[in-house]
Design an enzyme around this catalytic site. Sequence first.
Site, PDB file in Angstrom:
ATOM      1  N   HIS A   1      -9.687  -0.731  -8.059  1.00 50.97           N
ATOM      2  CA  HIS A   1      -9.389   0.422  -7.202  1.00 50.97           C
ATOM      3  C   HIS A   1      -8.363   1.350  -7.844  1.00 50.97           C
ATOM      4  CE1 HIS A   1      -9.047   2.508  -3.346  1.00 50.97           C
ATOM      5  NE2 HIS A   1      -7.740   2.333  -3.360  1.00 50.97           N
TER       6      HIS A   1
ATOM      7  N   ASP B   1       0.861  -1.203   0.000  1.00 53.42           N
ATOM      8  CA  ASP B   1       0.000   0.000   0.000  1.00 53.42           C
ATOM      9  C   ASP B   1       0.887   1.239   0.000  1.00 53.42           C
ATOM     10  OD1 ASP B   1      -2.077   1.794   0.310  1.00 53.42           O
ATOM     11  OD2 ASP B   1      -3.071   0.645   1.895  1.00 53.42           O
TER      12      ASP B   1
HETATM   13  C1  HEM Z   1      -9.208   0.325   3.394  1.00 50.21           C
HETATM   14  C2  HEM Z   1      -9.239   1.142   2.348  1.00 50.21           C
HETATM   15  C3  HEM Z   1      -8.213   1.121   1.251  1.00 50.21           C
HETATM   16  C4  HEM Z   1      -7.316   0.170   0.908  1.00 50.21           C
HETATM   17  C5  HEM Z   1      -7.096  -1.183   1.558  1.00 50.21           C
HETATM   18  C6  HEM Z   1      -6.582   0.660  -0.220  1.00 50.21           C
HETATM   19  C7  HEM Z   1      -5.580  -0.050  -0.862  1.00 50.21           C
HETATM   20  C8  HEM Z   1      -4.887   0.399  -1.957  1.00 50.21           C
HETATM   21  C9  HEM Z   1      -3.892  -0.365  -2.665  1.00 50.21           C
HETATM   22  C10 HEM Z   1      -3.450  -1.764  -2.298  1.00 50.21           C
HETATM   23  C11 HEM Z   1      -3.431   0.399  -3.687  1.00 50.21           C
HETATM   24  C12 HEM Z   1      -2.393   0.010  -4.734  1.00 50.21           C
HETATM   25  C13 HEM Z   1      -0.996   0.349  -4.322  1.00 50.21           C
HETATM   26  C14 HEM Z   1      -0.722   1.812  -4.222  1.00 50.21           C
HETATM   27  O1  HEM Z   1      -0.515   2.512  -5.226  1.00 50.21           O
HETATM   28  O2  HEM Z   1      -0.707   2.285  -3.085  1.00 50.21           O
HETATM   29  C15 HEM Z   1      -4.129   1.658  -3.613  1.00 50.21           C
HETATM   30  C16 HEM Z   1      -3.934   2.705  -4.466  1.00 50.21           C
HETATM   31  C17 HEM Z   1      -4.560   3.922  -4.338  1.00 50.21           C
HETATM   32  N1  HEM Z   1      -5.547   4.251  -3.464  1.00 50.21           N
HETATM   33 FE1  HEM Z   1      -6.324   3.064  -2.058  1.00 50.21          FE
HETATM   34  N2  HEM Z   1      -7.030   1.894  -0.549  1.00 50.21           N
HETATM   35  C18 HEM Z   1      -8.034   2.223   0.327  1.00 50.21           C
HETATM   36  C19 HEM Z   1      -8.745   3.397   0.339  1.00 50.21           C
HETATM   37  C20 HEM Z   1      -8.522   4.476  -0.478  1.00 50.21           C
HETATM   38  C21 HEM Z   1      -9.238   5.721  -0.421  1.00 50.21           C
HETATM   39  C22 HEM Z   1     -10.378   6.044   0.534  1.00 50.21           C
HETATM   40  C23 HEM Z   1      -8.683   6.539  -1.359  1.00 50.21           C
HETATM   41  C24 HEM Z   1      -9.028   7.965  -1.724  1.00 50.21           C
HETATM   42  C25 HEM Z   1     -10.228   8.475  -1.699  1.00 50.21           C
HETATM   43  C26 HEM Z   1      -7.629   5.799  -2.002  1.00 50.21           C
HETATM   44  C27 HEM Z   1      -6.820   6.285  -3.002  1.00 50.21           C
HETATM   45  C28 HEM Z   1      -5.873   5.563  -3.659  1.00 50.21           C
HETATM   46  C29 HEM Z   1      -5.043   6.115  -4.718  1.00 50.21           C
HETATM   47  C30 HEM Z   1      -5.065   7.552  -5.234  1.00 50.21           C
HETATM   48  C31 HEM Z   1      -4.229   5.075  -5.152  1.00 50.21           C
HETATM   49  C32 HEM Z   1      -3.193   5.124  -6.269  1.00 50.21           C
HETATM   50  C33 HEM Z   1      -3.867   4.734  -7.570  1.00 50.21           C
HETATM   51  C34 HEM Z   1      -2.900   4.754  -8.723  1.00 50.21           C
HETATM   52  O3  HEM Z   1      -2.659   5.851  -9.217  1.00 50.21           O
HETATM   53  O4  HEM Z   1      -2.365   3.714  -9.062  1.00 50.21           O
HETATM   54  N3  HEM Z   1      -7.565   4.543  -1.452  1.00 50.21           N
HETATM   55  N4  HEM Z   1      -5.011   1.624  -2.558  1.00 50.21           N
END
Ligand code: HEM
Length: 390
Positions: free
Chosen positions: A303, A218
């Site tokens: 996501h 993450d």
């Molecule tokens: C428990 C809730 C969440 C989990 C487990 C989660 C998990 C992840 C994972 C595994 C990734 C891919 C690796 C990375 O680039 O970090 C990711 C990407 C991302 N997440 Fe989340 N996320 C959660 C909630 C959120 C929320 C609430 C937001 C914003 C409103 C968010 C925004 C993003 C963004 C902007 C990326 C990068 C996307 C990209 O450009 O590749 N996430 N998240």
Amino acid sequence: VAGLLAAGALGALAGTAGGLALGNRRRVDANAGPGLADVGSRTVGYFGEHQAGIVAPTRPQAHAWLAGLDLDPGADGAALGRLLRSWSQASAQLTAGRPTGRAGDLVVAGLGPAALTVTVGLGPSLFGKPGIPSSLRPEALAPLPAFAGESLDPRRSDGDLGLVVAADDPLVVTHAARVLTSLAQGVASVRWQQVGFNAARGSGSETATGRNLMGQLDGTNNPKPADPDFAARVFATGPGWMRGGSYLVVRRIRMLLDDWEVLAQADQEKVIGRRKDTGAPLSGGEEFTPSNFGSTAIPVNAHIRLANPAFNDGAAMLRRGLSYVDGAEAGLLFLAWQADPRHGFIPVQRHLVGVDALGRYIRHEASALFAMPGGASSTSYVGAGLLESL
Ligand code: HEM
């Protein structure tokens, strides 16, 4: 021996020799003695253009305490100014590992500051309190809108003031939190508080992306300090007291782990759009290979597709979350830092709600927004620019 076996088993699962992909580089017997002697002695400088704890230290500390506080009835701008000054003074001492002259100092005797950072913020509800005109609230600090389908607990949300205390040692965090809350006595009271954690320093690689409780890497596609647009995405440019500051969105997001864990790994990977072992996008490559969103391997409701800046008018944020466990509940203390939540968290969350494949496995339970002013110099304190303009 059990630890070695576990590391070996994980390495085999990841399909890599020796568990390298999971960061088990050094296999040392747990009883073998020192090797981690620097964990306690590390310091993160308190003074500077930006508050510590946003970008520095690079690897988030292992433990953190977050809190929202409300001003007590009768407390005004002058009292707040004194509190913020005393918080900065105490934070400079604590983060340098110097005693604060309190009985509680013995809690951390012999431990060192353990990369302690204290980051202070001001919530939307502060503006309009006695002596703090609502006209001074930056537009970017408007309360977050309600998002469809969420059910937030107001007792665990918001706050006139926000504190993020983080260190690689839980006693150091707890001591600092107690010093700060005792300094607030008579001026502000804790409304909610929450502890979170990351992997311990010394376990796993120092530079690897951390994992959350769903088992994913993450933080992979976070803005990177070397990116030319990093500062524009993360740091505010105004009003004056917010120059060099950042807006922090806090969300307590429960993970429905019982539902998640019965999902086959291939399906879990489609939910995010990345492999679980290496973190590579499903369109191919390694962890940091850019995602190819032209590829159908990344599902339309994945996501990372819905959250990527390309599908959100460039909106981006620096995510530095922590895991939490609270009795039988567990999840992510989502912390996102940005120059302006209207071009960061808000549009991205709007885009995710109801569509994101991850939505079935998580539940937003609490929320807060804070303006985290620029950093302090040794002759000033965090928030001085605002307080001195009152
Ligand atoms: C428990 C809730 C969440 C989990 C487990 C989660 C998990 C992840 C994972 C595994 C990734 C891919 C690796 C990375 O680039 O970090 C990711 C990407 C991302 N997440 Fe989340 N996320 C959660 C909630 C959120 C929320 C609430 C937001 C914003 C409103 C968010 C925004 C993003 C963004 C902007 C990326 C990068 C996307 C990209 O450009 O590749 N996430 N998240």
